[in-house]
Design an enzyme around this catalytic site. Structure first.
Site, short mmCIF file in Angstrom:
data_model
loop_
_atom_site.label_atom_id
_atom_site.label_comp_id
_atom_site.label_asym_id
_atom_site.label_seq_id
_atom_site.Cartn_x
_atom_site.Cartn_y
_atom_site.Cartn_z
N GLN A 6 0.77 -1.40 0.06
CA GLN A 6 -0.01 0.08 -0.04
C GLN A 6 0.78 1.39 -0.05
O GLN A 6 0.48 2.38 -0.12
CB GLN A 6 -0.70 -0.02 1.03
CG GLN A 6 -0.34 0.12 2.42
CD GLN A 6 -1.10 -0.12 3.70
OE1 GLN A 6 -1.77 -1.07 4.08
NE2 GLN A 6 -1.57 1.02 4.56
N CYS A 45 -5.22 0.43 4.09
CA CYS A 45 -5.22 -1.28 4.10
C CYS A 45 -6.63 -1.52 4.07
O CYS A 45 -6.76 -2.80 3.67
CB CYS A 45 -4.65 -1.46 5.72
SG CYS A 45 -5.66 -0.51 7.00
N HIS A 85 -5.93 -1.57 11.72
CA HIS A 85 -5.33 -2.21 10.43
C HIS A 85 -6.25 -3.17 10.00
O HIS A 85 -6.98 -3.53 10.82
CB HIS A 85 -3.90 -2.58 10.71
CG HIS A 85 -3.22 -3.09 9.71
ND1 HIS A 85 -3.06 -2.11 8.44
CD2 HIS A 85 -2.44 -4.20 9.44
CE1 HIS A 85 -2.34 -2.61 7.55
NE2 HIS A 85 -2.02 -3.93 8.23
N ASN A 99 -0.86 -9.70 4.23
CA ASN A 99 -0.73 -8.09 4.60
C ASN A 99 -0.47 -7.41 3.57
O ASN A 99 -0.39 -7.97 2.26
CB ASN A 99 0.45 -7.85 5.71
CG ASN A 99 0.36 -6.84 6.49
OD1 ASN A 99 -0.87 -5.83 6.38
ND2 ASN A 99 1.21 -6.18 7.33
#
Length: 351
Positions: A151, A157, A296, A317
């Site tokens: 990102q 996120c 997150h 992630n």
């Protein structure tokens, strides 16, 4: 004679103290040199440059503080024979806590909960028997997960988490794995709670995709990592995948989360702004240091059991493949009501 002996003893004591101070000063100077060298090596590894020596000196001090924290954590874990996780001075090691959270997290809280929209209310897997769930599962092995993305310095996120879940469902439903556009969500999903690089929520991203009738492929709407003008109505933005809505996993219920993840990748909110998540390197993360304050978003793409018998969730992630275990983190299963790092508090999936 006694006085002379006393004077001699005092002089020896003073001399010894000076020697100790000198030794301490030498050790501190050597530690400073070693840390500066470590910072130089870290800069070379991660391609870091600074605008001037003043900025470099400031970043060195931030790096020093983070490195000491990381070294202390790893030393304690090694001393205790902890089979859990380890930390590393990764590419975020010269950022302050505030800088890191602003650039690399971005989950906003919802209140009250959103409607599930066109997908219908309830929980699709409510009656799914855990007896039928495999002991371990990895959606990557089934071709339902695209490569790890990054990102960058954009607090979106939420978009990466939602897109990964839609990519997985599309593969399961159609047999096609297509990398979808996070940038379209950043640029276009800005009329409600979601605000591009300033943060957002997976459920509202699912709502946007449902309303629009689909989401563009990344190839036609590539990621730029900054807020931009919406191009969703242009000819370059053709829907590559669509959903009917979304549903929420019942909160604080890891059994329900497992039922959902066994059927498809799931968007999950976590506490990612703390140092144990930020500097995660390998192993099963859990226990002290990872709170449950959600800031997150990641995507649950499987679960399993480590060699020492510890159950874990496999999370994709959006901080690049150099972070963690190739861009992934394993988070401990079965830790309290809210789950390790808060993983059981707020999860959802597209339908």
């Amino acid at each position: 004679m006694a006085l002379a002996t006393l004077i001699l003893a005092v002089l020896v004591t003073i001399s010894g103290a000076h020697g100790v101070l000198a030794d301490d000063g030498d050790a501190a100077a050597a530690a400073d040199v070693a840390m500066a060298s470590r910072h130089e090596e870290w800069m070379a590894k991660h391609g870091k440059t600074y605008k001037d020596e003043e900025e470099k000196a400031r970043r060195l001090e931030v790096f020093r503080a983070n490195a000491k924290l990381i070294d202390s954590f790893n030393a304690a874990a090694d001393k205790e024979g902890d089979g859990g996780h380890r930390l590393a001075t990764n590419k975020f090691a010269d950022l302050t806590d505030d800088e890191f959270r602003a650039a690399r997290t971005g989950l906003l809280q919802r209140s009250p909960p959103l409607s599930s929209g066109a997908g219908g209310g309830g929980f699709l897997y409510e009656n799914f028997s855990l007896d039928a769930v495999p002991q371990s599962l990895d959606w990557r092995a089934m071709g339902a997960v695209t490569g790890v993305k990054d990102q960058g310095s954009c607090g979106c996120c939420w978009a990466f988490s939602a897109v990964a879940a839609v990519e997985g469902l599309t593969k399961i439903r159609t047999g096609r794995l297509v990398s979808l556009s996070e940038q379209e969500l950043v640029d276009c999903d800005v009329r409600g709670m979601d605000q591009g690089c300033e943060g957002g929520l997976m459920d509202t991203a699912f709502q946007y995709i449902t309303r629009r009738g689909g989401l563009s492929a990344e190839s036609s709407y590539p990621y730029r990592g900054i807020d931009g003008s919406c191009r969703s109505s242009s000819s370059a933005s053709v829907s590559a995948a669509s959903i009917r809505g979304f549903q929420d996993v019942p909160a604080n219920n890891e059994a329900a989360l497992m039922a959902a993840v066994s059927r498809q990748p799931v968007s999950v909110a976590v506490h990612g702004g703390g140092y144990v998540f930020r500097f995660y390197d390998r192993g099963v993360l859990g226990g002290a240091g990872c709170g449950t304050e959600l800031d997150h978003a990641v995507t649950a793409v499987g679960y399993g059991t480590a060699s020492d018998g510890t159950g874990y969730w496999l999370m994709k992630n959006s901080w690049g493949a150099s972070w963690g275990e190739g861009g992934y983190v394993r988070i401990r299963r079965g830790v309290g009501r809210e789950g390790a790092c808060g993983i059981a508090k707020m999860a959802s999936y597209p339908v």
